[in-house]
Design an enzyme around this catalytic site. Structure first.
Site, PDB file in Angstrom:
ATOM      1  N   LEU A  67       0.867  -1.167   0.000  1.00  0.00           N
ATOM      2  CA  LEU A  67       0.000   0.000   0.000  1.00  0.00           C
ATOM      3  C   LEU A  67       0.910   1.225   0.000  1.00  0.00           C
ATOM      4  CD1 LEU A  67      -3.072   0.502   0.061  1.00  0.00           C
ATOM      5  CD2 LEU A  67      -2.921   0.675   2.542  1.00  0.00           C
ATOM      6  N   ASP A  68       0.770   2.096  -0.988  1.00  0.00           N
ATOM      7  CA  ASP A  68       1.647   3.253  -1.126  1.00  0.00           C
ATOM      8  C   ASP A  68       1.605   4.138   0.109  1.00  0.00           C
ATOM      9  OD1 ASP A  68       2.336   2.438  -3.665  1.00  0.00           O
ATOM     10  OD2 ASP A  68       0.877   3.712  -4.672  1.00  0.00           O
ATOM     11  N   PRO A  69       2.689   4.882   0.391  1.00  0.00           N
ATOM     12  CA  PRO A  69       2.684   5.798   1.542  1.00  0.00           C
ATOM     13  C   PRO A  69       1.534   6.799   1.495  1.00  0.00           C
ATOM     14  CG  PRO A  69       4.917   5.523   0.719  1.00  0.00           C
ATOM     15  CD  PRO A  69       4.018   4.815  -0.258  1.00  0.00           C
ATOM     16  N   LEU A  70       1.154   7.262   0.303  1.00  0.00           N
ATOM     17  CA  LEU A  70       0.056   8.218   0.162  1.00  0.00           C
ATOM     18  C   LEU A  70      -1.277   7.618   0.603  1.00  0.00           C
ATOM     19  CD1 LEU A  70      -1.097  10.932  -1.107  1.00  0.00           C
ATOM     20  CD2 LEU A  70      -1.384   9.619  -3.214  1.00  0.00           C
ATOM     21  N   ALA A  71      -1.401   6.300   0.523  1.00  0.00           N
ATOM     22  CA  ALA A  71      -2.675   5.625   0.787  1.00  0.00           C
ATOM     23  C   ALA A  71      -2.801   5.214   2.245  1.00  0.00           C
ATOM     24  CB  ALA A  71      -2.804   4.401  -0.111  1.00  0.00           C
TER      25      ALA A  71
END
Length: 328
Positions: A67-71
């Site tokens: 899961l991307d850091p932005l998410a």
């Protein structure tokens, strides 16, 4: 401030006095099960696994889908024998809530990237909804340039960061549902359910291009991964609180889900103790008799309610593929 250490033993006082690098490390534990973390924005998936592994002092840990850091949202973390079930979670359906910001396209297809093109037009809700059927069902999708897709052995995001002009081929993906939740002109909130390999960032990019106004993901939250949903989730702060309890191991265990939870999307099969013993030795078992199950494919196998293996049934024969060494 002077620390109060009257309750410490002499050995513990000596340990506290040592430089941190010289202090004895606690012995790693065999911990088995799933922590479904509600990952916060800004934390990488790798860091999240490290935090959970350290709190449980677990020997082995891994996650089921970056899961991307932005998410934010669901990041299932497997401990111990649960790592053997990670592929079944990653192959499951996923659900997201995501916001698309209109009027700009970025090189990463999300808010972290560099803006590569802008447009002053903003889409009407009716125009967006008219396009959604084109983005549901079986479609071909070009992954984002900044993705984990491998090109000649190299990750696409590494090549993109090095400034290489890469072209990714479209791939078949399946989007079960794409729903417009709310629309404010500049931004639109969507919900999506999709299969393995689908990129929500690519949905935003392609919607923006189809509408002629461009777009990128400005917020993303994962709400389902395979059998795991938000009601299974626990936040980092809660785990840290449990880790400070009088009996931290017992307290943290209350947040663990059983290994078998990950196998909720495949059929379950109960076998006799004799057949279980054969399977545990890696031997196949012939399913015969009037009550033998008529099925093919993957099954989770248990005996007396205890998970022992994941197997595959072919032509009436059960083959063990992964065997679990769980406490009984």
């Amino acid at each position: 401030m002077i620390a109060e250490d009257d309750d410490l033993t002499q050995d513990e006082k000596q340990d506290e006095a040592r430089p941190r690098a010289e202090r004895p490390r606690p012995k790693k534990r065999d911990v088995h099960g799933w922590i479904v973390l509600d990952k916060p924005i800004g934390m990488t998936s790798t860091h999240a696994v490290a935090v959970v592994k350290r709190l449980f002092n677990a020997r082995k840990a891994g996650h089921a889908g970056t899961l991307d850091p932005l998410a934010s949202g669901l990041l299932p973390i497997a401990l111990g024998e649960a790592t053997k079930t990670v592929p079944f979670v990653m192959d499951g359906r996923k659900a997201y809530a995501f916001t698309v910001a209109w009027g700009a396209e970025t090189d990463t297809d999300d808010a972290e990237g560099r803006v590569t093109a802008i447009h002053d037009m903003r889409p009407e809700r009716v125009a967006i909804e008219a396009l959604l059927p084109r983005f549901t069902g079986a479609i071909m999708q070009v992954p984002p340039r900044f993705s984990a897709i491998k090109i000649a052995g190299e990750r696409a995001y590494d090549l993109a960061r090095d400034g290489e002009n890469i072209e990714l081929a479209p791939r078949p993906v399946h989007i079960d549902r794409l729903t417009l939740v709310s629309h404010t002109g500049d931004r639109t909130l969507f919900e999506a359910e999709c299969g393995k390999g689908t990129y929500v960032r690519a949905i935003a990019r392609d919607l923006g291009r189809a509408l002629g106004c461009l777009g990128h993901v400005s917020a993303l939250r994962r709400t389902r991964v395979g059998p795991f949903r938000l009601d299974h989730a626990v936040v980092v702060e809660r785990l840290q609180e449990l880790g400070k309890a009088a009996e931290p191991e017992a307290a943290l265990a209350t947040a663990l889900l059983p290994v078998a939870t990950a196998l909720g999307d495949i059929p379950a099969l109960a076998v006799s103790r004799a057949d279980a013993a054969r399977l545990m030795r890696g031997q196949s078992v012939l399913l015969r008799g009037r009550d033998a199950p008529v099925m093919e494919g993957w099954v989770s196998v248990s005996t007396n309610g205890a998970l022992i293996a994941v197997g595959e049934i072919e032509l009436g024969e059960l083959h063990p593929r992964r065997i679990f060494n769980l406490p009984r």
